[in-house]
Design an enzyme around this catalytic site. Structure first.
Site, mmCIF file in Angstrom:
data_model
loop_
_atom_site.group_PDB
_atom_site.id
_atom_site.type_symbol
_atom_site.label_atom_id
_atom_site.label_comp_id
_atom_site.label_asym_id
_atom_site.label_seq_id
_atom_site.Cartn_x
_atom_site.Cartn_y
_atom_site.Cartn_z
ATOM 1 N N ASN A 9 6.577 3.665 -5.428
ATOM 2 C CA ASN A 9 7.006 3.156 -4.114
ATOM 3 C C ASN A 9 6.864 1.639 -4.164
ATOM 4 O O ASN A 9 5.764 1.107 -4.067
ATOM 5 C CB ASN A 9 6.105 3.758 -3.019
ATOM 6 C CG ASN A 9 6.351 3.137 -1.655
ATOM 7 O OD1 ASN A 9 7.340 2.429 -1.457
ATOM 8 N ND2 ASN A 9 5.459 3.405 -0.718
ATOM 9 N N LYS A 11 7.728 -0.487 -2.077
ATOM 10 C CA LYS A 11 7.527 -1.075 -0.740
ATOM 11 C C LYS A 11 8.470 -2.275 -0.540
ATOM 12 O O LYS A 11 9.550 -2.309 -1.126
ATOM 13 C CB LYS A 11 6.054 -1.436 -0.534
ATOM 14 C CG LYS A 11 5.124 -0.256 -0.810
ATOM 15 C CD LYS A 11 3.763 -0.439 -0.223
ATOM 16 C CE LYS A 11 2.854 0.675 -0.696
ATOM 17 N NZ LYS A 11 1.555 0.672 -0.049
ATOM 18 N N HIS A 95 5.417 7.942 5.482
ATOM 19 C CA HIS A 95 4.392 7.122 4.824
ATOM 20 C C HIS A 95 3.441 6.586 5.898
ATOM 21 O O HIS A 95 3.865 6.255 7.010
ATOM 22 C CB HIS A 95 5.057 5.972 4.062
ATOM 23 C CG HIS A 95 4.094 5.255 3.166
ATOM 24 N ND1 HIS A 95 3.186 4.341 3.640
ATOM 25 C CD2 HIS A 95 3.867 5.346 1.822
ATOM 26 C CE1 HIS A 95 2.446 3.894 2.623
ATOM 27 N NE2 HIS A 95 2.843 4.497 1.520
ATOM 28 N N GLU A 97 2.131 3.819 6.347
ATOM 29 C CA GLU A 97 2.486 2.496 6.885
ATOM 30 C C GLU A 97 3.531 2.631 7.987
ATOM 31 O O GLU A 97 3.518 1.888 8.965
ATOM 32 C CB GLU A 97 2.959 1.578 5.736
ATOM 33 C CG GLU A 97 1.778 1.157 4.862
ATOM 34 C CD GLU A 97 2.123 0.751 3.444
ATOM 35 O OE1 GLU A 97 3.307 0.583 3.114
ATOM 36 O OE2 GLU A 97 1.164 0.636 2.647
ATOM 37 N N GLU A 167 -1.917 11.261 0.751
ATOM 38 C CA GLU A 167 -2.288 9.860 0.583
ATOM 39 C C GLU A 167 -3.372 9.498 1.595
ATOM 40 O O GLU A 167 -3.049 9.173 2.759
ATOM 41 C CB GLU A 167 -1.071 8.964 0.812
ATOM 42 C CG GLU A 167 0.055 9.209 -0.162
ATOM 43 C CD GLU A 167 0.889 7.956 -0.363
ATOM 44 O OE1 GLU A 167 0.945 7.466 -1.483
ATOM 45 O OE2 GLU A 167 1.454 7.447 0.624
ATOM 46 N N SER A 212 -4.061 4.009 -4.670
ATOM 47 C CA SER A 212 -4.656 3.229 -5.761
ATOM 48 C C SER A 212 -4.716 4.009 -7.076
ATOM 49 O O SER A 212 -5.672 3.893 -7.837
ATOM 50 C CB SER A 212 -6.049 2.720 -5.362
ATOM 51 O OG SER A 212 -5.949 1.892 -4.216
HETATM 52 C C1 PEP Z 1 1.435 4.034 -1.355
HETATM 53 O O1 PEP Z 1 1.674 3.128 -0.576
HETATM 54 O O2 PEP Z 1 2.095 5.064 -1.294
HETATM 55 C C2 PEP Z 1 0.359 3.844 -2.312
HETATM 56 C C3 PEP Z 1 -0.163 4.898 -2.843
HETATM 57 O O3 PEP Z 1 -0.024 2.543 -2.563
HETATM 58 P P1 PEP Z 1 -1.107 2.077 -3.647
HETATM 59 O O4 PEP Z 1 -0.827 2.817 -4.923
HETATM 60 O O5 PEP Z 1 -0.891 0.609 -3.771
HETATM 61 O O6 PEP Z 1 -2.450 2.442 -3.095
#
Ligand code: PEP
Length: 252
Positions: A9, A11, A95, A97, A167, A212
């Site tokens: 992703n 973003k 998501h 966000e 997530e 992460s």
């Molecule tokens: C995400 O936004 O879906 C995500 C998992 O971000 P990150 O890997 O940076 O934590």
């Protein structure tokens, strides 16, 4: 047997030339092996150019968001059929966000999930709890509400052609990763929730972990029974780092 899906992703990052460089780097370094799939989800403006560079590579294309509407006076929105038209196979819905910053309710996420599927896209439904929800023992209740809204709207059979991404919000972009055991507990719970309605669907659905994930923790997470891949943010922005996760999937 569920395949491992490693999804990037991107973003709201990158540029035209940067997206092309990133996708070229990924395509050039796809590890050999079976049983895993790679997917990239660039920002809308770069989808078509990335699609052209992915042609014939086996790496799949997805978008990060979609409208719940098919067409019409929805300024600034992108319809599911438009994503399909430029070569997307997948789209991320719900998501954290978008839930947090754009007030997307579970009902709206369910509508996006359904309209994506109706257009022939595979939705990747994101679910997950905040840190305070985890600390208050609400993880399963939060995930149940987010998943349940989609099951109620679309039916459990809709998960024959959908992906779920667990997530934990506290792990996204923070460098804090759920331990393999913490993630596995929630993944198992999600699968059990679906299995109460349809065991075959529950056994077949890919459940990705996101938060992460990096080259050095991917193998431990992917080794867990109910973790079928990763949705990767920050670590998907450099081809070598994303490919290190792909390599962990290929050797799983
Ligand atoms: C995400 O936004 O879906 C995500 C998992 O971000 P990150 O890997 O940076 O934590």
């Amino acid at each position: 047997m569920r395949e491992i899906l490693v999804a990037g992703n991107w973003k709201m990052n990158g540029s035209s030339s940067g997206s092309e460089e990133l996708v070229d780097g990924i395509v050039a370094g796809v590890p050999a092996g079976n049983g895993f799939e790679l997917l990239v989800c660039p920002p809308f403006p770069y989808l078509a150019a990335v699609a052209a560079r992915l042609a014939g590579s086996g790496v799949k294309l997805g978008a990060q968001n979609v409208s719940e509407h098919d067409a019409g006076a929805y300024t600034g929105e992108v319809a599911p059929a438009m994503l399909k038209d430029v070569g997307c196979q997948y789209v991320i819905v719900g998501h954290s966000e978008r839930r947090a910053m754009y007030d997307e309710s579970s009902a709206r996420v369910a509508a996006k999930f359904q309209s994506a599927q109706a257009a022939g896209l595979t939705p990747i439904l994101c679910v997950g709890e905040t840190l305070s929800e985890r600390e208050n023992g609400q993880t399963e209740a939060v995930v149940d509400e987010q998943l349940g809204a989609v099951v109620d709207a679309a039916g459990v059979a809709a998960f024959e052609s959908a992906v779920i991404a667990y997530e934990p919000v506290w792990a996204i972009g923070t460098g804090m990763t759920a331990t393999p055991e913490q993630a596995q507990d929630v993944h198992r719970h999600i699968r059990e929730q679906l299995a109460m309605q349809d065991k075959v669907v529950a056994d077949g659905v890919q459940i990705l972990y996101g938060g992460s994930m990096k080259g050095d923790n991917a193998a431990g997470l992917l080794a867990m029974q109910d973790i079928d891949g990763g949705l990767i943010g920050g670590a998907s922005l450099k081809a070598a780092v994303f490919l290190a996760i792909a390599a962990a999937a290929a050797s799983n």
